[in-house]
Design an enzyme around this catalytic site. Structure first.
Site, short mmCIF file in Angstrom:
data_model
loop_
_atom_site.label_atom_id
_atom_site.label_comp_id
_atom_site.label_asym_id
_atom_site.label_seq_id
_atom_site.Cartn_x
_atom_site.Cartn_y
_atom_site.Cartn_z
N HIS A 56 0.81 -1.05 -0.06
CA HIS A 56 -0.10 -0.04 -0.08
C HIS A 56 0.88 1.21 0.06
O HIS A 56 0.35 2.65 0.10
CB HIS A 56 -0.89 -0.09 1.20
CG HIS A 56 -1.62 -1.24 1.57
ND1 HIS A 56 -2.56 -1.83 0.42
CD2 HIS A 56 -1.82 -2.00 2.46
CE1 HIS A 56 -3.09 -2.68 0.78
NE2 HIS A 56 -2.54 -3.14 2.17
N HIS A 217 -6.66 -4.69 -1.67
CA HIS A 217 -6.18 -5.96 -1.42
C HIS A 217 -6.07 -6.88 -2.84
O HIS A 217 -6.12 -8.10 -2.71
CB HIS A 217 -6.19 -6.81 -0.29
CG HIS A 217 -5.87 -5.83 1.08
ND1 HIS A 217 -6.73 -4.95 1.63
CD2 HIS A 217 -4.86 -6.09 1.90
CE1 HIS A 217 -6.21 -4.43 2.89
NE2 HIS A 217 -4.98 -5.12 2.84
#
Lengths: 345, 345
Positions: A56, A217
């Site tokens: 991320h 994700h």
């Protein structure tokens, strides 16, 4: 899947080593390289700690620094850091005023940060703020609560500023819980994401498809449809956010358009341009803006739009100075900015 | 090809509108929206103007602001701005000390900026600095000179700082020409790039191939080979740069690892980590670092490594305050950074 790496097992550690080395005046590794911390801690300030799976970036390590995080714990790709990492970060950054943990709402993250908090509860004062800004979660996901996505940046910025200004642990916890009601995000993907370990895409889209309501994700979103033009996509997202936000008293907001890693910046500004107009047409003045690639899903093509309602306090917290690898300003929206103001070094 | 856009013809204009709107305290459109300029010009300062095709963002518009550019002219994707745009930018930003044009070495850019300079030569004092930092150009390309790629950022930063500090036009021209001998870049791509107008990739790589020595317009590179691990790729690039740099007296340098648009930040830091070690092993201390996605080729997966030798003057210029959308610091490498230093707003 093609990536610049020496191997999937070592890539997170090698990348973090590069990050710390590139920003070594600002950050350093904590004990045992279990986390990245601010080089200069501020004694007596509540420590702000966050973390999550790798993949991320720049979140969370890119947000470590003055006015934001004291430490970030990074797990393997899309995998929560373990409690041991969080415990080490708490032990090293708590200078006496306690620690606030900022946790994105995913089972693994919530569980591991909770275990860490319980383990140290005799020695440290700990509070936890769960971020859950994603409007797209529904069905089963809705029952465990919304996911924490790009709004996490805003929560970390505002709580970091409040801690820097001297807020105590109880005040920060109350503020964090209040922020949850004011921040909404929705994402759209034009591609799935390839996880280095498996070398497989998490979902595959046809050349004319997009996935609506995605998280960060690579999990599938709410539904799949034919790709639409930017006006249509922005309108879909903004309407979903406004509907979910419901009644509110704010007339101004922060608009964040966030890239997922594989979307060029000009496309983000293009969507920003449409979204800003749509929100303003609905009566919300866009008082602050942030456009860029901050909360990513590896190299996924896609973006999310976040609306964060602002009041006097949160506006002030957003504007407060921040100096991290990924986010930095001395004051935002310097409308009276002139050359005489910046010779500060 | 999937992009967030309403149509290829309008995407550059729509994206620029979003950019100006998001950063409207810092920048504004020039006359007729022909360029983006700094909102607050500094009277008596040499105006620094650059530009080029769209598709390289945040360069150049993201570099407009204090300590860097006064104006940026954007053409259509991978297409030079026309002389009319450059002439308009000169007319609006020259406050009496003349204009320095910073131009990447491509035929179209060089021709159009030259035509603009000739057209206004009776009314404005103009000098031009051509950036040509790419070590990979050879054969036919070598005869017209090296391409200007990511090193352009460094040239714009340093010349912008020198102009801000009061350098005159002749001094800036001399500095710019000197910088050319100290900056070297080489790029590698893992994918081609899809240009929105044609909806075709400029070159196509097999899943196990990489293209070595690429520029930033999707043109094929020097050669194609099987993809290698990060250590091998970084070593190839660093050796090519060092060989091309030849004899020099510097013992310190700035290392820029730049993403082309589709490569996640962690991979850039991973390559940075290897490249830094390799350069330091060869006797060059990495005194300054920049890692990020700054000079792009739409959504191409890939990156470039730039080594810029530093002396006392150029180090000082790099460290000087800069406040733009894409690059900002008040002072770099704040080794004595403490919390008392940043409450400046």
């Amino acid at each position: 899947m093609k990536k610049f790496m020496n191997g999937a097992a070592s890539m997170v550690a090698e990348s973090l080593e590069g990050f710390v080395s590139a920003h070594d005046s600002m950050v350093m590794f904590g004990a045992g390289r279990k986390f990245v911390r601010r080089r200069h801690l501020a004694p007596g300030k509540v420590a702000i700690i966050s973390g999550g799976g790798a993949g991320h970036e720049p979140m969370h390590v890119g947000f470590v620094g003055h006015g934001m995080l004291d430490a970030a714990c990074t797990g393997h790709i899309f995998t929560s850091p373990n409690p041991d990492q969080v415990i080490a970060a708490i032990a090293e950054t708590d200078t006496g005023a306690g620690c606030l943990l900022i946790v994105k709402n995913y089972d693994g993250d919530v569980m591991n940060f909770e275990m860490a908090a319980e383990t140290v509860s005799g020695r440290h004062r700990i509070e936890t703020v769960i971020v859950s800004d994603d409007v797209a979660a529904q069905g089963a996901a809705r029952r465990t609560g919304r996911r924490g996505v790009a709004g996490t940046l805003i929560v970390e910025k505002m709580l970091g500023a409040a801690a820097e200004a001297g807020s105590d642990l109880a005040g920060l916890k109350a503020l964090g819980d209040r922020l949850s009601t004011q921040i909404r995000t929705m994402g759209v993907a034009l591609s799935g994401v390839t996880v280095p370990d498996t070398a497989r895409a998490t979902f595959t889209l046809e050349p004319d498809e997009m996935e609506v309501g995605v998280g960060i994700h690579g999990e599938p979103g709410l539904y799949r449809q034919k790709i639409a033009d930017a006006d249509t996509i922005a309108s879909m997202i903004c309407n979903a956010i406004l509907a979910d936000m419901g009644q509110h008293n704010s007339d101004q907001a922060l608009l964040l358009v966030n890239g997922f890693g594989g979307t060029p910046t000009p496309e983000l500004y293009l969507i920003y341009n449409v979204a800003r107009r749509l929100f303003e047409a609905s009566g919300i003045r866009i008082a602050r803006s942030l456009v860029g690639t901050y909360v990513t899903s590896l190299d996924m093509a896609g973006l999310s739009v976040t609306l964060s309602l602002l009041d006097e306090e949160t506006l002030h917290l957003w504007d407060a100075p921040v100096l991290t690898a990924a986010l930095r300003w001395l004051r935002h929206d310097p409308t009276n900015f002139g050359t005489e103001d910046v010779h500060l070094s």
